[in-house]
Design an enzyme around this catalytic site. Structure first.
Site, PDB file in Angstrom:
ATOM      1  CG  ASP A 163      -1.933   1.092   1.277  1.00  0.00           C
ATOM      2  OD1 ASP A 163      -2.792   1.178   0.395  1.00  0.00           O
ATOM      3  OD2 ASP A 163      -1.826   1.902   2.219  1.00  0.00           O
ATOM      4  CE1 TYR A 165      -2.708   7.644   1.232  1.00  0.00           C
ATOM      5  CE2 TYR A 165      -2.354   7.663   3.601  1.00  0.00           C
ATOM      6  CZ  TYR A 165      -2.519   6.962   2.426  1.00  0.00           C
ATOM      7  OH  TYR A 165      -2.504   5.594   2.437  1.00  0.00           O
ATOM      8  CG  HIS A 203      -5.770  -2.778  -0.048  1.00  0.00           C
ATOM      9  ND1 HIS A 203      -5.112  -2.183  -1.104  1.00  0.00           N
ATOM     10  CD2 HIS A 203      -5.283  -2.168   1.071  1.00  0.00           C
ATOM     11  CE1 HIS A 203      -4.285  -1.268  -0.646  1.00  0.00           C
ATOM     12  NE2 HIS A 203      -4.362  -1.236   0.667  1.00  0.00           N
TER      13      HIS A 203
END
Length: 344
Positions: A150, A262, A317
């Site tokens: 990720d 982020y 995921h």
């Protein structure tokens, strides 16, 4: 359930409550839209600007927490987790590879017991890449097998691009080459929607608040819900596993550092340099709710060495936790295969 004889709210009151809720969420999503527009403009500006230097290196001076298995002196295997995870997401790999490697699962900058700078500018990609270089050197190594999942996969790709001499083999789980991601998201609205949390995280303090609502329901749902969690045929998280994540992220300020990762991404992409020159393995869970599988195959064009892609049709995921036995076997095969190639 209402008590016998309890009066139901009058229709006018129900309408007012619904209207207030609608207004609240309309304001929230409007603000998200503004943040998304600003972030999108920053990305377009970066696309046109093309800075002369992709990254600027700095010495972080931070203390990092990690968990290690395997004897010192063995080849280093460095594991980088994603969001919202920490070193614990690699527990199956720590046990598996300690027989032949010094396996180190890191808590990234801002996570857990690792230092968490207060300003979001301290979480730019150049800082995160420098962290890995500094950690490698502080552990007494000059190269490693680098594995990332990720967001940790994003960092692993960038380390491999910028410090190829430090990465003998690259293994990435459920994250495409960063250039593929940047180009794909601009051309595919479906992936833009799936990556909507990137824009949501640009907001100050509100994303952190939303994670804490209703006893961290969002966090639990990410791992356990039918839409985003580990699939029916996967290795489900136990109650103890969930509690470990809840304890980790329920600490004061524990979410701000991870989300700050982020909050700088649109000022750091796209890349000027793209090529990956070491043998690379990309593992992908086809039922990934956040990343479209088409990006996995496109990644091949940026790897100028042996490239192996394996897509697991029933996996989510959270691949290394979802299908740990299969993932470990695929990694072993890749590592042994490349060793054999070099001897030949």
């Amino acid at each position: 359930m209402a008590r016998p004889g309890a009066a139901c709210p009058p229709p006018a009151r129900r309408v007012m409550v619904a209207a207030r809720a609608l207004l609240f969420w309309a304001l929230v999503y409007s603000y998200c839209g503004v943040c998304a527009c600003i972030a999108g403009l920053r990305l377009l500006w970066s696309l046109g600007r093309r800075p002369g230097e992709t990254f600027r290196w700095v010495d972080s001076g931070l203390r990092f927490h990690y968990v290690a298995a395997g004897e010192r002196g063995k080849p280093l295997m460095l594991l980088l987790h994603g969001f919202p995870e920490f070193w614990y997401s690699w527990r199956h790999q720590l046990r598996e590879f300690k027989s032949e490697y010094r396996v180190v699962a890191l808590d990234l900058r801002g996570y857990g017991e690792t230092d968490a700078p207060s300003h979001k500018e301290n979480y730019k990609l150049d800082c995160l890449i420098t962290d890995i270089k500094d950690i490698l050197e502080s552990l007494g190594y000059n190269k490693c097998v680098l594995i990332g999942h990720d967001w940790g996969g994003m960092i692993a790709w960038l380390v491999a691009i910028c410090y190829p001499e430090m990465v003998t083999k690259l293994i990435v789980v459920n994250f495409p080459h960063p250039s593929v991601f940047t180009e794909y998201i601009l051309r595919h609205p479906s992936q833009l929607i799936k990556s909507g949390y990137y824009f949501f995280f640009q907001m100050p303090w509100f994303p952190e608040f939303m994670f804490t609502v209703n006893d961290f329901k969002v966090l639990k749902s990410l791992f356990t819900s039918q839409a985003t969690g580990i699939g029916r045929k996967g290795c489900r998280l136990t109650t103890e596993d969930i509690e470990a994540y809840l304890y980790f992220f329920s600490q004061p300020g524990a979410l701000t550092g991870p989300i700050n990762h982020y909050r700088n991404i649109f000022s750091c992409l796209p890349l000027q340099h793209h090529e990956v020159v070491m043998p690379t393995l990309l593992l992908w869970g086809e039922r990934d709710a956040f990343m479209e599988v088409e990006m996995a195959e496109t990644t091949r064009i940026y790897v100028k060495n042996h490239f192996r892609l394996t897509i697991l049709s029933e996996a989510s995921h959270w691949l290394q936790q979802d299908q740990p036995d299969i993932v470990n076997k695929l990694i072993w095969t890749f590592l042994k295969e490349e060793t054999t190639r070099k001897r030949e």
